[in-house]
Design a protein around this motif. Structure first.
Motif, PDB file in Angstrom:
ATOM      1  N   PRO A 290       0.828  -1.206   0.000  1.00 18.80           N
ATOM      2  CA  PRO A 290       0.000   0.000   0.000  1.00 18.80           C
ATOM      3  C   PRO A 290       0.859   1.252   0.000  1.00 18.80           C
ATOM      4  O   PRO A 290       1.965   1.274   0.533  1.00 18.80           O
ATOM      5  N   GLY A 291       0.330   2.303  -0.622  1.00 20.18           N
ATOM      6  CA  GLY A 291       1.057   3.559  -0.676  1.00 20.18           C
ATOM      7  C   GLY A 291       0.239   4.675  -0.078  1.00 20.18           C
ATOM      8  O   GLY A 291      -0.609   4.451   0.789  1.00 20.18           O
ATOM      9  N   GLN A 292       0.460   5.889  -0.572  1.00 20.29           N
ATOM     10  CA  GLN A 292      -0.245   7.060  -0.075  1.00 20.29           C
ATOM     11  C   GLN A 292      -0.416   8.079  -1.188  1.00 20.29           C
ATOM     12  O   GLN A 292       0.298   8.056  -2.185  1.00 20.29           O
ATOM     13  N   MET A 293      -1.380   8.966  -0.985  1.00 20.80           N
ATOM     14  CA  MET A 293      -1.422  10.214  -1.735  1.00 20.80           C
ATOM     15  C   MET A 293      -0.856  11.286  -0.821  1.00 20.80           C
ATOM     16  O   MET A 293      -1.182  11.333   0.365  1.00 20.80           O
ATOM     17  N   VAL A 294       0.005  12.140  -1.364  1.00 17.92           N
ATOM     18  CA  VAL A 294       0.664  13.128  -0.526  1.00 17.92           C
ATOM     19  C   VAL A 294       0.729  14.454  -1.273  1.00 17.92           C
ATOM     20  O   VAL A 294       0.900  14.496  -2.490  1.00 17.92           O
ATOM     21  N   GLN A 315       9.689  18.117   5.837  1.00 24.28           N
ATOM     22  CA  GLN A 315       9.852  19.562   5.783  1.00 24.28           C
ATOM     23  C   GLN A 315       8.810  20.239   4.897  1.00 24.28           C
ATOM     24  O   GLN A 315       8.551  21.439   5.064  1.00 24.28           O
ATOM     25  N   VAL A 316       8.243  19.492   3.953  1.00 25.87           N
ATOM     26  CA  VAL A 316       7.349  20.116   2.975  1.00 25.87           C
ATOM     27  C   VAL A 316       5.985  19.437   2.874  1.00 25.87           C
ATOM     28  O   VAL A 316       5.133  19.884   2.106  1.00 25.87           O
ATOM     29  N   GLU A 317       5.760  18.362   3.632  1.00 26.27           N
ATOM     30  CA  GLU A 317       4.480  17.670   3.523  1.00 26.27           C
ATOM     31  C   GLU A 317       3.354  18.519   4.090  1.00 26.27           C
ATOM     32  O   GLU A 317       3.414  19.001   5.221  1.00 26.27           O
ATOM     33  N   LEU A 318       2.295  18.688   3.293  1.00 19.35           N
ATOM     34  CA  LEU A 318       1.114  19.434   3.712  1.00 19.35           C
ATOM     35  C   LEU A 318       0.045  18.499   4.253  1.00 19.35           C
ATOM     36  O   LEU A 318      -0.637  18.824   5.227  1.00 19.35           O
ATOM     37  N   TRP A 319      -0.142  17.353   3.604  1.00 22.24           N
ATOM     38  CA  TRP A 319      -1.084  16.342   4.080  1.00 22.24           C
ATOM     39  C   TRP A 319      -0.801  15.037   3.350  1.00 22.24           C
ATOM     40  O   TRP A 319      -0.114  15.013   2.331  1.00 22.24           O
ATOM     41  N   SER A 320      -1.334  13.960   3.890  1.00 20.64           N
ATOM     42  CA  SER A 320      -1.283  12.668   3.212  1.00 20.64           C
ATOM     43  C   SER A 320      -2.589  11.938   3.456  1.00 20.64           C
ATOM     44  O   SER A 320      -3.294  12.204   4.436  1.00 20.64           O
ATOM     45  N   ALA A 321      -2.927  11.038   2.536  1.00 20.10           N
ATOM     46  CA  ALA A 321      -4.160  10.265   2.637  1.00 20.10           C
ATOM     47  C   ALA A 321      -3.852   8.817   2.316  1.00 20.10           C
ATOM     48  O   ALA A 321      -2.969   8.513   1.505  1.00 20.10           O
ATOM     49  N   ALA A 322      -4.578   7.908   2.946  1.00 19.97           N
ATOM     50  CA  ALA A 322      -4.351   6.467   2.772  1.00 19.97           C
ATOM     51  C   ALA A 322      -4.995   5.981   1.483  1.00 19.97           C
ATOM     52  O   ALA A 322      -5.951   5.198   1.481  1.00 19.97           O
ATOM     53  N   GLU A 342      -5.830   1.544  -6.559  1.00 20.97           N
ATOM     54  CA  GLU A 342      -5.410   0.214  -6.983  1.00 20.97           C
ATOM     55  C   GLU A 342      -6.550  -0.789  -6.916  1.00 20.97           C
ATOM     56  O   GLU A 342      -6.650  -1.691  -7.753  1.00 20.97           O
ATOM     57  N   LYS A 343      -7.436  -0.635  -5.938  1.00 19.47           N
ATOM     58  CA  LYS A 343      -8.544  -1.568  -5.739  1.00 19.47           C
ATOM     59  C   LYS A 343      -9.818  -1.146  -6.454  1.00 19.47           C
ATOM     60  O   LYS A 343     -10.893  -1.654  -6.167  1.00 19.47           O
ATOM     61  N   GLY A 344      -9.710  -0.205  -7.395  1.00 14.67           N
ATOM     62  CA  GLY A 344     -10.840   0.099  -8.262  1.00 14.67           C
ATOM     63  C   GLY A 344     -11.844   1.079  -7.728  1.00 14.67           C
ATOM     64  O   GLY A 344     -12.983   1.116  -8.214  1.00 14.67           O
ATOM     65  N   SER A 345     -11.466   1.921  -6.772  1.00 12.20           N
ATOM     66  CA  SER A 345     -12.399   2.889  -6.198  1.00 12.20           C
ATOM     67  C   SER A 345     -12.085   4.290  -6.709  1.00 12.20           C
ATOM     68  O   SER A 345     -10.940   4.747  -6.634  1.00 12.20           O
ATOM     69  N   LEU A 346     -13.085   4.972  -7.258  1.00 14.18           N
ATOM     70  CA  LEU A 346     -12.937   6.368  -7.664  1.00 14.18           C
ATOM     71  C   LEU A 346     -13.099   7.239  -6.428  1.00 14.18           C
ATOM     72  O   LEU A 346     -14.095   7.138  -5.709  1.00 14.18           O
ATOM     73  N   VAL A 347     -12.124   8.125  -6.196  1.00 17.15           N
ATOM     74  CA  VAL A 347     -12.093   8.914  -4.964  1.00 17.15           C
ATOM     75  C   VAL A 347     -11.949  10.393  -5.308  1.00 17.15           C
ATOM     76  O   VAL A 347     -11.184  10.761  -6.211  1.00 17.15           O
ATOM     77  N   ALA A 348     -12.685  11.232  -4.590  1.00 16.66           N
ATOM     78  CA  ALA A 348     -12.576  12.681  -4.700  1.00 16.66           C
ATOM     79  C   ALA A 348     -11.891  13.214  -3.452  1.00 16.66           C
ATOM     80  O   ALA A 348     -12.327  12.945  -2.329  1.00 16.66           O
ATOM     81  N   VAL A 349     -10.806  13.964  -3.628  1.00 17.33           N
ATOM     82  CA  VAL A 349      -9.988  14.440  -2.516  1.00 17.33           C
ATOM     83  C   VAL A 349      -9.838  15.954  -2.607  1.00 17.33           C
ATOM     84  O   VAL A 349      -9.539  16.497  -3.674  1.00 17.33           O
ATOM     85  N   ASP A 350     -10.031  16.640  -1.485  1.00 18.08           N
ATOM     86  CA  ASP A 350      -9.816  18.084  -1.427  1.00 18.08           C
ATOM     87  C   ASP A 350      -8.320  18.355  -1.517  1.00 18.08           C
ATOM     88  O   ASP A 350      -7.542  17.900  -0.675  1.00 18.08           O
ATOM     89  N   VAL A 351      -7.885  19.102  -2.531  1.00 14.36           N
ATOM     90  CA  VAL A 351      -6.456  19.296  -2.762  1.00 14.36           C
ATOM     91  C   VAL A 351      -5.808  20.148  -1.678  1.00 14.36           C
ATOM     92  O   VAL A 351      -4.590  20.079  -1.464  1.00 14.36           O
ATOM     93  N   ASN A 352      -6.595  20.949  -0.962  1.00 14.44           N
ATOM     94  CA  ASN A 352      -6.027  21.823   0.068  1.00 14.44           C
ATOM     95  C   ASN A 352      -5.891  21.142   1.418  1.00 14.44           C
ATOM     96  O   ASN A 352      -4.991  21.491   2.197  1.00 14.44           O
ATOM     97  N   THR A 353      -6.764  20.163   1.706  1.00 18.62           N
ATOM     98  CA  THR A 353      -6.755  19.549   3.040  1.00 18.62           C
ATOM     99  C   THR A 353      -6.426  18.065   3.029  1.00 18.62           C
ATOM    100  O   THR A 353      -6.044  17.507   4.062  1.00 18.62           O
ATOM    101  N   GLY A 354      -6.626  17.401   1.896  1.00 20.11           N
ATOM    102  CA  GLY A 354      -6.460  15.952   1.855  1.00 20.11           C
ATOM    103  C   GLY A 354      -7.683  15.190   2.309  1.00 20.11           C
ATOM    104  O   GLY A 354      -7.681  13.948   2.338  1.00 20.11           O
ATOM    105  N   ASN A 355      -8.744  15.897   2.667  1.00 18.42           N
ATOM    106  CA  ASN A 355      -9.968  15.229   3.106  1.00 18.42           C
ATOM    107  C   ASN A 355     -10.641  14.528   1.926  1.00 18.42           C
ATOM    108  O   ASN A 355     -10.731  15.076   0.827  1.00 18.42           O
ATOM    109  N   ILE A 356     -11.122  13.319   2.177  1.00 16.02           N
ATOM    110  CA  ILE A 356     -11.810  12.547   1.147  1.00 16.02           C
ATOM    111  C   ILE A 356     -13.285  12.956   1.128  1.00 16.02           C
ATOM    112  O   ILE A 356     -13.984  12.824   2.134  1.00 16.02           O
ATOM    113  N   GLY A 357     -13.737  13.473  -0.014  1.00 13.90           N
ATOM    114  CA  GLY A 357     -15.122  13.921  -0.130  1.00 13.90           C
ATOM    115  C   GLY A 357     -16.064  12.749  -0.331  1.00 13.90           C
ATOM    116  O   GLY A 357     -17.112  12.670   0.317  1.00 13.90           O
TER     117      GLY A 357
END
Length: 784
Positions: A290-294, A315-322, A342-357
């Motif tokens: 497994p990886g991350q979105m960062v 030093q530069v990470e703003l947020w990360s999501a699983a 990877e598991k076939g799920s379409l996901v919407a993520v707020d680019v400013n916070t990393g929150n999954i919509g």
């Protein structure tokens, strides 16, 4: 959802220094990521639903590519045929009717691609000239005009040591003003001998090498992430994920690396997106880890000595999501990132916070395909269709590819994204595995699977097609540096190549396109960090670099000086045939420092040879000097070395070879002749001819009278390729104990209907069992 121009505007505004707009010769969907580099389009009036039975047209041209469209034409990579005669290349179709206008196909060669993992790169169209650029799976970088004429071709494998990998992932070229830029993992020569995920720039009109850039880190996997181009602090830069698990930023005009942020343990294939020119969003992972979105804040650092500044992720990470994906790239719409995991799920993520919509499960797996967005809708292919794709789903994509399962279906969704959910407007099944990405242009959807190319939508011109944004460039400042083109040159002894020099400002923009060469002083230059202190045996005269006529190999660098401005170029020279090397002239002045052996004297291999550095060393072997396969780094256990020009044909290559080991364990050693590998296979004790293991692989017979070899014994190998006027050919090879009479008959003769017509001579060693191989007395001669 209506696409705001805020994101696009931030990008375009960053280009508006002081400039005048330029008129584009063609417009359209010119590259994989579309007109805004984000996988989006401002076009309206695109379909809400499609019906595969009612497609505008289909074409029998399978692949994993993304179509480029301009001037009423569709260009896409694909493949035809099967087995030893399968070919990959570029096809051009009429955008309205699907009529095939032309195609240009190439053989695969010396690759380890498995299954049907071809045509994973996409063509790019130059908006200025309308020319089309591709990179093939085997590494051929080529330029065509709109009518299919081949303008130039650079064999990246044989000239720069580009490596291939079983997954076949291949970078798509990108046009940047006067440059075509691509990337690949290469093991070249000299300082670039160690393997690295490198970004290369070439003159789009001539194919001349302009610059190369890399992080300096060791790659872990292949990478086809497309760089994102923007402006930072007055510089035109690229930002890209890499095969060494980092995010790299470099100057897109000079190649100078600026900064690098390591974020993953494996290579990153998904492309990055850049938001508001201040943050980078990347996603990584593998099917097994497994990886991350960062999201990373763009670092504010200044490099020194042409080395990138390494910035720690913390030093530069703003947020990360699983969220994890191995190859599917995200797209950016306003402040929302969309990605298929990877598991076939379409996901919407707020680019400013990393929150999954929201998340919407579409299938059980996704691979290379990425979504696209236009007209308030997401167009999303999925690896297999959940309704009818049980064939692939039950056994997995690997099994579906391996067995070429007939009837495998992929899914294709049209989804309207809302703030809290994704609304499915259409779901259909397409024939074949979907690994390409949809192209949206002129009211139509172009989608390729491993079965066919589809075109859906409206006939004729779409009134919702927007005017293209005219990209604008800053004016250059005062000249501060020189740029020599080509920056890396390859010559035969006595040969020559035109050279031009241009002056750049401090940020890399062209201040003077053509410097008067009479005012430039060229001097041999040895970098202070060079492990091998060598000079290129050449001179400059009449606007050319001219290699010495002496039939010896050399490699090195030249420095150009004009006033206070300087520039560098490097190059290689190899002698004309016959090529001969017995290694006796090498001084064993270096000492090994690895942990798998006692300190041992060695010399670096011939500097002009491609791919030899790190993988081979010259050592003392039983009282003679021989090329010796290294075993301390398993990443380089397989070594392919090119010792001559890529356009050579009608020659014979011969060498003495030996493997360590015993009756049960031996390695592999061999010769490369005109893009065929002729190898002594260790454990099989056979002589084998191959070019791709799945497509052309023929071992010598099992009859006891056929050749069998033993460890710790020197043998002589010899090979040649004979081609006929109809394009067919025969590969001939033999091997015998060194010192014994050469047998009259060839040990093995392998016919090939679509024979390789040319290719660099080379050497091969594979030590998977830590058994060294040795090569001596190399000889390449012209056939009578």
């Amino acid at each position: 959802m209506k696409l705001s121009l805020r994101t696009v505007g931030a990008f375009v505004t960053s280009l508006l220094f002081i400039s005048t707009s330029t008129h584009a010769a063609v417009s359209g969907w010119l590259n994989w990521r579309g007109p805004e580099q984000l996988g989006v389009s401002r076009e309206t009036g695109l379909p809400d639903k499609i019906d595969p039975a009612q497609a505008l047209w289909t074409a029998d041209f399978p692949g994993s590519s993304t179509a480029a469209v301009a001037d009423g034409r569709v260009y896409i990579m694909g493949y035809r045929g099967d087995g030893a005669d399968m070919q990959e290349g570029l096809a051009c179709f009429d955008a309205e009717t699907g009529k095939l206008l032309w195609e240009h196909l190439f053989n695969d060669y010396l690759s380890d691609i498995i299954y049907q993992r071809y045509a994973s790169s996409s063509p790019t169209i130059d908006p200025e000239t309308g020319n089309i650029f591709i990179q093939g799976t085997q590494g051929n970088l080529a330029a065509f005009n709109r009518d299919g004429k081949l303008l130039w071709l650079v064999p990246m494998m044989e000239k720069y040591g580009r490596l291939t990998f079983p997954n076949g992932r291949t970078a798509s070229p990108v046009i940047e003003k006067d440059l075509v830029i691509t990337r690949g993992i290469t093991a070249n020569w000299g300082a670039h001998g160690p393997g690295g995920d490198r970004v290369y720039a070439f003159d789009k009109n001539t194919g001349d090498h302009v610059w190369v850039s890399w992080s300096g880190l060791r790659p872990m996997d292949s990478c086809y992430s497309r760089p994102f181009y923007t402006n930072l602090k007055g510089k035109r830069v690229f930002i890209t994920a890499t095969g060494d698990g980092s995010i790299l930023c470099g100057n897109a005009r000079t190649g100078d690396p600026l900064w690098v942020v390591p974020i993953a343990k494996a290579g990153i294939n998904a492309s990055v997106v850049v938001h508001n020119n201040d943050k980078v969003v990347a996603i990584y992972g593998t099917p097994y880890e497994p990886g991350q979105m960062v999201a990373l804040k763009i670092p504010d650092v200044q490099p020194t000595n042409n080395q990138p500044v390494t910035v720690e992720r913390s030093q530069v990470e703003l947020w990360s999501a699983a969220l994890s994906t191995s190859a599917s790239s995200p797209i950016l719409v306003d402040d929302t990132v969309y990605v298929v995991t990877e598991k076939g799920s379409l996901v919407a993520v707020d680019v400013n916070t990393g929150n999954i919509g929201w998340q919407l499960q579409l299938g059980i797996e996704q691979r290379n395909s990425s979504p696209t967005f236009a007209d308030g809708k997401l167009y999303v292919p999925i690896l297999e269709d959940p309704k009818t794709g049980g064939t692939a789903g039950a056994e997995g994509a690997e099994a579906a590819e391996a067995k070429h399962i007939a009837g495998t279906k992929s899914g294709f969704y049209i989804i309207k994204p809302h703030k809290d959910k994704g609304e499915i407007l259409s779901q259909v099944a397409l024939d074949g595995i979907a690994m390409g990405t949809p192209t949206l242009y002129n009211g139509k959807i172009y989608m390729q699977t491993k079965s066919k190319l589809y075109c859906f939508g409206k006939k004729g011109n779409n009134p919702g097609l927007p005017k293209p944004i005219a990209e604008q460039w800053p004016k250059a400042g005062p000249a501060t540096q020189l740029q020599i083109i080509p920056s890396e040159v390859y010559l035969l002894a006595g040969g020559s190549q035109p050279v031009r020099v241009r002056a750049l400002d401090a940020n890399g923009f062209v201040a003077d396109e053509k410097v008067d060469l009479a005012k430039v002083k060229f001097e041999s230059y040895i970098p202070p960090t060079a492990r091998v202190r060598a000079a290129l045996k050449a001179k400059f005269q009449d606007g050319k670099i001219v290699a010495d006529s002496e039939q010896v190999g050399s490699a090195g660098a030249f420095q150009a000086t004009m006033g206070n401005m300087k520039g560098l170029m490097r190059g290689r020279i190899v002698p004309s045939l016959p090529l001969k090397e017995d290694f006796e002239g090498f001084e064993l002045s270096e000492t090994t420092t690895n942990t798998v052996e006692q300190p041992t004297k060695f010399s670096y291999p011939p500097l002009p040879w491609i791919g030899a550095r790190v993988k081979f060393e010259v050592r003392d072997v039983d009282g003679t000097k021989a090329l010796t396969k290294t075993i301390d780094n398993r990443f380089f256990q397989r070594a392919t070395v090119f010792i001559g020009p890529p356009n050579l044909n009608n020659y014979t290559i011969q060498a003495d070879v030996m493997s360590d080991g015993d009756r049960r364990r031996m390695s592999e050693v061999g010769l490369i002749c005109q893009r065929y590998l002729i190898a002594l296979k260790g454990n099989d004790k056979k002589l084998e001819v191959s070019s791709n293991y799945e497509r052309l692989r023929v071992p010598s017979g099992t009859d006891p009278s056929n050749f069998r070899w033993s460890p710790k014994t020197w043998y002589t190998m010899k090979a040649r390729v004979d081609t006929a006027a109809d394009g067919s050919g025969v590969v001939r090879a033999k091997a015998w104990k060194r010192g014994e009479p050469e047998p009259e008959q060839w040990t093995i003769e392998v016919p090939h209907q679509t024979a390789h017509k040319e290719g660099a001579p080379g050497l091969y060693g594979f030590s998977p069992q830590d058994m060294r191989v040795y090569i001596d007395n190399v000889l390449v001669t012209k056939n009578n």
